[in-house]
Enzyme design. Structure first.
Site, PDB file in Angstrom:
ATOM      1  N   LYS A 130       0.814  -1.202   0.000  1.00  0.00           N
ATOM      2  CA  LYS A 130       0.000   0.000   0.000  1.00  0.00           C
ATOM      3  C   LYS A 130       0.854   1.260   0.000  1.00  0.00           C
ATOM      4  O   LYS A 130       0.392   2.344  -0.330  1.00  0.00           O
ATOM      5  CB  LYS A 130      -0.883   0.036   1.268  1.00  0.00           C
ATOM      6  CG  LYS A 130      -1.707  -1.167   1.512  1.00  0.00           C
ATOM      7  CD  LYS A 130      -2.351  -1.057   2.926  1.00  0.00           C
ATOM      8  CE  LYS A 130      -2.890  -2.379   3.346  1.00  0.00           C
ATOM      9  NZ  LYS A 130      -3.161  -2.412   4.806  1.00  0.00           N
ATOM     10  N   GLY A 131       2.108   1.104   0.432  1.00  0.00           N
ATOM     11  CA  GLY A 131       2.939   2.277   0.714  1.00  0.00           C
ATOM     12  C   GLY A 131       3.153   3.213  -0.462  1.00  0.00           C
ATOM     13  O   GLY A 131       3.365   4.414  -0.275  1.00  0.00           O
TER      14      GLY A 131
ATOM     15  N   GLU B  36       7.354   2.162  -6.347  1.00  0.00           N
ATOM     16  CA  GLU B  36       7.557   1.724  -4.964  1.00  0.00           C
ATOM     17  C   GLU B  36       7.778   2.925  -4.054  1.00  0.00           C
ATOM     18  O   GLU B  36       8.283   3.960  -4.507  1.00  0.00           O
ATOM     19  CB  GLU B  36       8.809   0.837  -4.887  1.00  0.00           C
ATOM     20  CG  GLU B  36       8.563  -0.620  -4.635  1.00  0.00           C
ATOM     21  CD  GLU B  36       7.854  -0.967  -3.347  1.00  0.00           C
ATOM     22  OE1 GLU B  36       7.173  -0.127  -2.748  1.00  0.00           O
ATOM     23  OE2 GLU B  36       7.980  -2.124  -2.936  1.00  0.00           O
TER      24      GLU B  36
ATOM     25  N   ASP C 183      14.433  -1.351   0.478  1.00  0.00           N
ATOM     26  CA  ASP C 183      15.203  -1.563   1.706  1.00  0.00           C
ATOM     27  C   ASP C 183      16.180  -2.715   1.418  1.00  0.00           C
ATOM     28  O   ASP C 183      17.233  -2.500   0.829  1.00  0.00           O
ATOM     29  CB  ASP C 183      14.183  -1.880   2.803  1.00  0.00           C
ATOM     30  CG  ASP C 183      14.757  -1.897   4.194  1.00  0.00           C
ATOM     31  OD1 ASP C 183      15.965  -2.109   4.325  1.00  0.00           O
ATOM     32  OD2 ASP C 183      14.014  -1.717   5.167  1.00  0.00           O
TER      33      ASP C 183
ATOM     34  N   LYS D 266      16.912   3.037   0.694  1.00  0.00           N
ATOM     35  CA  LYS D 266      17.696   2.825   1.921  1.00  0.00           C
ATOM     36  C   LYS D 266      18.842   1.892   1.543  1.00  0.00           C
ATOM     37  O   LYS D 266      18.854   0.718   1.894  1.00  0.00           O
ATOM     38  CB  LYS D 266      16.785   2.176   2.960  1.00  0.00           C
ATOM     39  CG  LYS D 266      16.842   2.802   4.328  1.00  0.00           C
ATOM     40  CD  LYS D 266      16.088   1.926   5.306  1.00  0.00           C
ATOM     41  CE  LYS D 266      15.195   2.733   6.192  1.00  0.00           C
ATOM     42  NZ  LYS D 266      14.560   1.894   7.220  1.00  0.00           N
TER      43      LYS D 266
ATOM     44  N   PHE E 143      14.416   4.599  10.854  1.00  0.00           N
ATOM     45  CA  PHE E 143      13.026   4.133  10.753  1.00  0.00           C
ATOM     46  C   PHE E 143      12.141   5.286  10.297  1.00  0.00           C
ATOM     47  O   PHE E 143      11.878   6.211  11.047  1.00  0.00           O
ATOM     48  CB  PHE E 143      12.549   3.593  12.099  1.00  0.00           C
ATOM     49  CG  PHE E 143      11.340   2.726  11.950  1.00  0.00           C
ATOM     50  CD1 PHE E 143      11.424   1.364  12.137  1.00  0.00           C
ATOM     51  CD2 PHE E 143      10.120   3.275  11.583  1.00  0.00           C
ATOM     52  CE1 PHE E 143      10.307   0.557  11.961  1.00  0.00           C
ATOM     53  CE2 PHE E 143       9.001   2.485  11.398  1.00  0.00           C
ATOM     54  CZ  PHE E 143       9.100   1.121  11.586  1.00  0.00           C
ATOM     55  N   VAL E 144      11.688   5.224   9.047  1.00  0.00           N
ATOM     56  CA  VAL E 144      10.919   6.344   8.506  1.00  0.00           C
ATOM     57  C   VAL E 144       9.452   5.979   8.275  1.00  0.00           C
ATOM     58  O   VAL E 144       9.112   4.831   7.951  1.00  0.00           O
ATOM     59  CB  VAL E 144      11.529   6.876   7.187  1.00  0.00           C
ATOM     60  CG1 VAL E 144      12.804   7.651   7.462  1.00  0.00           C
ATOM     61  CG2 VAL E 144      11.787   5.760   6.180  1.00  0.00           C
TER      62      VAL E 144
ATOM     63  N   ARG F 298       0.693   6.701   7.605  1.00  0.00           N
ATOM     64  CA  ARG F 298       0.788   6.728   6.141  1.00  0.00           C
ATOM     65  C   ARG F 298       0.360   8.071   5.570  1.00  0.00           C
ATOM     66  O   ARG F 298       0.795   8.465   4.498  1.00  0.00           O
ATOM     67  CB  ARG F 298      -0.122   5.646   5.531  1.00  0.00           C
ATOM     68  CG  ARG F 298       0.345   4.229   5.729  1.00  0.00           C
ATOM     69  CD  ARG F 298      -0.392   3.318   4.754  1.00  0.00           C
ATOM     70  NE  ARG F 298      -0.386   1.926   5.157  1.00  0.00           N
ATOM     71  CZ  ARG F 298       0.565   1.059   4.823  1.00  0.00           C
ATOM     72  NH1 ARG F 298       1.596   1.451   4.119  1.00  0.00           N
ATOM     73  NH2 ARG F 298       0.491  -0.195   5.208  1.00  0.00           N
TER      74      ARG F 298
HETATM   75  C1  PRP Z   1       7.541  -2.096   2.301  1.00  0.00           C
HETATM   76  C2  PRP Z   1       7.788  -1.226   1.085  1.00  0.00           C
HETATM   77  C3  PRP Z   1       8.391  -2.160   0.095  1.00  0.00           C
HETATM   78  C4  PRP Z   1       9.151  -3.138   0.964  1.00  0.00           C
HETATM   79  C5  PRP Z   1      10.594  -2.773   0.953  1.00  0.00           C
HETATM   80  O1  PRP Z   1       6.306  -2.703   2.144  1.00  0.00           O
HETATM   81  O2  PRP Z   1       6.595  -0.651   0.604  1.00  0.00           O
HETATM   82  O3  PRP Z   1       7.412  -2.844  -0.651  1.00  0.00           O
HETATM   83  O4  PRP Z   1       8.610  -3.029   2.282  1.00  0.00           O
HETATM   84  O5  PRP Z   1      11.341  -3.665   1.713  1.00  0.00           O
HETATM   85  P1  PRP Z   1      12.449  -4.640   1.134  1.00  0.00           P
HETATM   86  O6  PRP Z   1      13.279  -3.867   0.129  1.00  0.00           O
HETATM   87  O7  PRP Z   1      13.246  -4.975   2.367  1.00  0.00           O
HETATM   88  O8  PRP Z   1      11.786  -5.817   0.543  1.00  0.00           O
HETATM   89  P2  PRP Z   1       5.450  -3.350   3.311  1.00  0.00           P
HETATM   90  O9  PRP Z   1       5.633  -4.833   3.255  1.00  0.00           O
HETATM   91  O10 PRP Z   1       5.775  -2.661   4.596  1.00  0.00           O
HETATM   92  O11 PRP Z   1       3.965  -3.086   2.860  1.00  0.00           O
HETATM   93  P3  PRP Z   1       3.133  -1.721   2.723  1.00  0.00           P
HETATM   94  O12 PRP Z   1       3.678  -0.995   1.520  1.00  0.00           O
HETATM   95  O13 PRP Z   1       1.734  -2.194   2.533  1.00  0.00           O
HETATM   96  O14 PRP Z   1       3.340  -0.932   3.999  1.00  0.00           O
END
Ligand code: PRP
Length: 190
Positions: A50-51, A106, A110, A138, A159-160, A172
């Site tokens: 969702k991010g 995206e 991370d 990141k 942590f953002v 969010r």
């Molecule tokens: C977060 C972000 C990326 C992923 C990055 O999603 O939106 O999709 O983590 O992390 P990585 O590079 O370590 O794989 P999250 O699973 O928190 O879902 P969200 O977007 O619904 O909050």
């Protein structure tokens, strides 16, 4: 003329890392870059739920190109903040992408595990081109090497939250990217 008001700062926020103005400026630049790179064409945005919703919504309006929108959802993190390394497809695209110019959108890269999985999944479906736009990189946390063609900001390992990014589904809707106070996530890691 819109009324200007100071940004709301929840008590859990330690500091603002990227102001809403800085994000807006950068998104406008990325939008213009897309116009140049895909001149005369059209784009299919694949927004990762969702991010990435706020970023995708702003980026599509920052470009004059025709943009179609589709979504995928994957699960990588739980309510806790560590990357499990396990990526699962929760929701697939609505339409095929064969022969299309696809831009994966995206919020943050991370470890790169999520994006690596999605890039591979979509590449197998025969798009004409496949690139990635990520608001935040990141880079210090990268585990899987993955190409990111359009990066909004490279950020340190903190942590953002905000502008789509959550902690346990909160924050969010903040219009900026902020660093959370460590006692909020009680040392679960970032
Ligand atoms: C977060 C972000 C990326 C992923 C990055 O999603 O939106 O999709 O983590 O992390 P990585 O590079 O370590 O794989 P999250 O699973 O928190 O879902 P969200 O977007 O619904 O909050």
């Amino acid at each position: 003329m819109p009324e200007s008001r100071p940004d709301y700062l929840p008590p859990e926020v330690q500091e603002i890392l990227l102001s809403s103005e800085a994000i807006e400026r950068r998104v406008r630049e990325l939008g213009r870059q897309l116009e140049k790179d895909y001149a005369g064409g059209r784009l299919k945005f694949v927004c990762i739920l969702k991010g990435a919703v706020p970023f995708a919504a702003d980026l599509m309006r920052a470009t004059a190109l025709p943009v179609a929108l589709d979504f995928v959802a994957v699960s990588s993190y739980g309510a806790a903040t560590r990357t499990s390394g396990v990526v699962r497809l929760l929701k697939d695209l609505e339409h095929p992408i064969e022969g299309e110019d696809v831009l994966i959108v995206e919020d943050i890269v991370d470890t790169g595990l999520t994006l690596g999985y999605i890039r591979e999944l979509l590449a197998r479906r025969g798009p004409r081109s496949l690139r990635v736009a990520a608001l935040l990189d990141k880079f210090e946390r990268r585990v899987a090497e993955v190409d990111v063609e359009y990066v909004g900001f490279r950020i340190p390992d903190r942590f953002v939250v905000g502008y789509g990014l959550d902690y346990d589904e909160r924050f969010r809707n903040l219009p900026y990217v902020a660093v959370l106070k460590p006692d909020v996530y009680r040392g679960e890691g970032a």
